[in-house]
Structure formats: C-alpha cells, structure tokens
Design a protein around this motif. Structure first.
Motif, mmCIF file in Angstrom:
data_model
loop_
_atom_site.group_PDB
_atom_site.id
_atom_site.type_symbol
_atom_site.label_atom_id
_atom_site.label_comp_id
_atom_site.label_asym_id
_atom_site.label_seq_id
_atom_site.Cartn_x
_atom_site.Cartn_y
_atom_site.Cartn_z
ATOM 1 N N VAL A 96 0.861 -1.193 0.000
ATOM 2 C CA VAL A 96 0.000 0.000 0.000
ATOM 3 C C VAL A 96 0.890 1.233 0.000
ATOM 4 N N SER A 97 0.661 2.117 -0.940
ATOM 5 C CA SER A 97 1.570 3.268 -1.098
ATOM 6 C C SER A 97 1.383 4.328 -0.016
ATOM 7 N N HIS A 98 0.158 4.479 0.454
ATOM 8 C CA HIS A 98 -0.104 5.545 1.431
ATOM 9 C C HIS A 98 -0.541 4.926 2.752
ATOM 10 N N LYS A 99 0.354 4.937 3.719
ATOM 11 C CA LYS A 99 0.048 4.410 5.048
ATOM 12 C C LYS A 99 0.704 5.299 6.093
ATOM 13 N N PRO A 100 0.214 5.265 7.327
ATOM 14 C CA PRO A 100 0.776 6.135 8.370
ATOM 15 C C PRO A 100 2.212 5.773 8.710
ATOM 16 N N SER A 101 3.062 6.762 8.786
ATOM 17 C CA SER A 101 4.486 6.520 9.047
ATOM 18 C C SER A 101 4.737 6.063 10.484
ATOM 19 N N LYS A 102 3.828 6.390 11.389
ATOM 20 C CA LYS A 102 4.012 6.003 12.797
ATOM 21 C C LYS A 102 3.661 4.537 13.064
ATOM 22 N N ALA A 103 2.967 3.906 12.146
ATOM 23 C CA ALA A 103 2.534 2.526 12.362
ATOM 24 C C ALA A 103 3.678 1.554 12.096
ATOM 25 N N THR A 104 3.655 0.427 12.789
ATOM 26 C CA THR A 104 4.629 -0.637 12.544
ATOM 27 C C THR A 104 4.267 -1.355 11.248
ATOM 28 N N LYS A 105 5.143 -2.237 10.799
ATOM 29 C CA LYS A 105 4.857 -3.016 9.595
ATOM 30 C C LYS A 105 3.684 -3.962 9.806
ATOM 31 N N GLU A 106 3.401 -4.263 11.075
ATOM 32 C CA GLU A 106 2.270 -5.127 11.399
ATOM 33 C C GLU A 106 0.981 -4.336 11.577
ATOM 34 N N GLY A 107 1.065 -3.006 11.426
ATOM 35 C CA GLY A 107 -0.138 -2.184 11.482
ATOM 36 C C GLY A 107 -0.495 -1.638 12.847
ATOM 37 N N GLY A 108 0.386 -1.760 13.824
ATOM 38 C CA GLY A 108 0.088 -1.262 15.162
ATOM 39 C C GLY A 108 0.740 0.069 15.452
ATOM 40 N N PHE A 109 0.236 0.730 16.485
ATOM 41 C CA PHE A 109 0.830 1.979 16.977
ATOM 42 C C PHE A 109 1.407 1.697 18.365
ATOM 43 N N VAL A 110 2.735 1.743 18.468
ATOM 44 C CA VAL A 110 3.411 1.493 19.742
ATOM 45 C C VAL A 110 3.472 2.795 20.531
ATOM 46 N N ILE A 111 2.952 2.733 21.762
ATOM 47 C CA ILE A 111 2.823 3.931 22.587
ATOM 48 C C ILE A 111 3.451 3.683 23.950
ATOM 49 N N SER A 112 4.164 4.656 24.451
ATOM 50 C CA SER A 112 4.747 4.569 25.802
ATOM 51 C C SER A 112 4.711 5.947 26.444
ATOM 52 N N LYS A 113 5.238 6.031 27.647
ATOM 53 C CA LYS A 113 5.310 7.335 28.326
ATOM 54 C C LYS A 113 6.188 8.308 27.540
#
Length: 333
Positions: A96-113
């Motif tokens: 997919v050419s247009h995807k969020p840059s913050k997402a992992t290759k598996e499609g998740g958003f990793v969040i921490s403090k």
C-alpha cells in the motif's frame, strides 16, 4: 356349380390378400414404431449421459476455480493449522503506497510514556486489537483502559494498539471504517498519544458507542469529530480526520491480521476457537486467553496477574511487572 363357386373363391382370395397386406403393413408399422421408440430411448440415454458428464465437468472446473479462493478465504479468516501468517496478505499491506508513518509493519501503533515508537525497555508490551463497533471491545475498554493508561504513563508497560474495520457490514454507513480512519489520522498527526487513547475511550463510551446490526443508528462524522475534540485533539487535525486516506491500508490489514496464528483463540466455543476475534489481547506478542479468566476473577485482575503486577502497584513509577519485556503471560488460574 363350379362357376357359381369360382367367383366366391376369387373374392375370398382378394380379401385374404388385402388382410395379409394390412397385416404386413401393421407389422412393418409396429417395427418402425418400435425402432423409433428404441432410438428415442437411446437418444434419451445418450442425452442423460451427456448432461451428467457436462455436470461433472462443470463441477470439476468449478472446484479448481474455487479451490484457491476457498483456501484464500480460510487463510484470511483463521487457519489454526498454520504456524505463519499469510505472506501474500502481509505483502499486500506493505505494498500500500499511502500508510501512516508512525505505524509498525504489522499495522500497530506502539505507545509509551515517551510517545510514539519509543518503547520503554525492560517492560511488557500489551497489544490490543479492537473495532470501534465491537460491543465486546467497548466493554473491555471501559474495564481496563484507565488502568492501562496509568501503567503506560508510569513507564510500567508499553501499548501496541491495532484498530480494525471488520464490522462495516453491521452498520449502514461504514461506521468502523470511518471511526478507525479518524483514529488512524489522529495517531499519525497528533503527537500526544494520551489524546489518541482518550479519543478511543470516548468512542467506546457507553453513551456513545452505537449498537451493531439491526440496532445500529447512524453516527455522523461530526459526532465522531466531537469525541476527538473532547479528547483534546486539535481542531485542525479533527477537521481533516475523515478523508478516508488510509482506507486501502486498513482494508489490507483487515485481510492480514486474522491470519496471524498468535492471535487465534485457543479455547472457547467452536464458533470462535481457532479464529481471530475482537477484542484480542497479547502480552509480549503472546496470546492472552480471555476465555481462561476464572469466573471468580475479572479481566483487570487477570491481566495484572499475567504480567506479574499487583493492583496496588498500578501507576507507581519504578515498580515493574515481573515478566519484563520478553516473558510469556503468567497463568491466571
């Protein structure tokens, strides 16, 4: 006397000749009729055989045409015998050419403090897979989200959020895609992950989350936007969150994620066992079996027990779960 008898004899001979001819004609007609009937029977048999062969041929053709489609469908939903996710589905996500840059290759958003994609070392990562329309996801979020946010902000865990679009057919206006599209846009453009988590919690709130299926009542983009603004998302970001620009990526993920073996239910009814359902929880990438939570316990207690942390320790900086960043979930029984 002789002359008197001859005419009668000739007349009788003629009658007999006619009778014989009629008999021959009738016999010939019978033979022709029997032959025609025989031919009709043969034609009927031949026709039936031809039709049967045609049906078999069509069935064989249909089987070989449908076989890869069926295999693909099974692979996309849940193949409990596989040890790997569908590589073609994974490749489709990456293409997919247009995807969020913050997402992992598996499609998740990793969040921490520390923010996005800056995980705290030495602590567990809790993965969540949810759909905005899923009633179970809403119930789970309302139970554990405050606890997860407290632990995340104290540096006790990392979160990996996966938002799905599988329930569009249970709304009349593609609610899952619109809500998840807005969530994804906010995650990509707003650098404060707490605002994203609050936005998601607002969508799952008991007074806001719509029913799925026949009880669904249409929810407008404006109503969803109001929940984003209520969470502190900046107006300029909320205004642009409904462009559906990540739809292709979200649909590719929806085809890929349910093929991951580590997300398949290991217990429960035949309807869900061996399949991926939402909500799904993982701990350090390992499946957390919600169906195994004892009736005497609750999901909050069980999840804390699985990472080796007590309820009294929640939100206390420096008090870390015992399993660390590589351990499997502890037994909750």
């Amino acid at each position: 006397m002789a002359q008197g008898g001859n005419p009668q004899g000739k007349k009788t001979g003629k009658g007999q000749g006619k009778a014989a001819r009629r008999a021959r004609q009738e016999a010939l007609a019978r033979q022709e009729a029997e032959q025609a009937a025989k031919e009709r029977r043969q034609q009927t048999i031949i026709g039936a055989v031809v039709v049967a062969l045609a049906v078999i041929l069509l069935a064989v053709i249909a089987f070989f045409i449908a076989k890869p489609l069926i295999a693909s469908k099974i692979g996309k939903s849940a193949d409990s015998t596989s040890t790997k996710a569908d590589p073609q589905a994974y490749a489709a996500v990456q293409e997919v050419s247009h995807k969020p840059s913050k997402a992992t290759k598996e499609g998740g958003f990793v969040i921490s403090k520390n923010g996005y994609n800056k995980p705290v070392e030495g602590v567990p990562t809790i993965g969540l897979y949810s759909d905005p329309l899923c009633p179970g996801c809403g119930a789970l979020n309302r139970q554990i989200d405050p606890m997860l946010k407290a632990m995340m902000n104290a540096g006790q865990i990392n979160l990996e959020e996966h938002f799905m679009v599988g329930l569009d057919s249970l709304s009349t206006d593609e609610y899952s895609s619109r809500a998840t599209g807005a969530i994804t846009y906010v995650a990509e453009h707003d650098d404060d992950p707490n605002q994203l988590l609050d936005f998601v919690s607002n969508l799952f709130a008991e007074g806001f989350q719509p029913e799925e299926g026949q009880g669904y009542k249409s929810v407008s983009d404006q109503q969803i936007k109001e929940q984003a603004l209520k969470a502190g998302v900046p107006q300029e970001i909320a205004d642009q969150a409904f462009s559906r620009e990540y739809q292709e990526w979200l649909e590719a993920l929806q085809a890929y994620i349910p093929t991951k073996p580590e997300l398949l239910n290991v217990s429960g009814s035949n309807q869900i066992k061996g399949k991926m359902t939402t909500p799904t929880i993982t701990v350090n990438g390992h499946f957390f079996d919600q169906n195994a939570v004892p009736s005497s316990s609750n999901i909050k207690e069980a999840l804390l027990k699985s990472i080796g942390l007590s309820e009294k320790q929640v939100g206390k900086t420096g008090e870390l779960p015992s399993i660390g960043d590589k351990g499997k979930p502890l037994s909750v029984e």
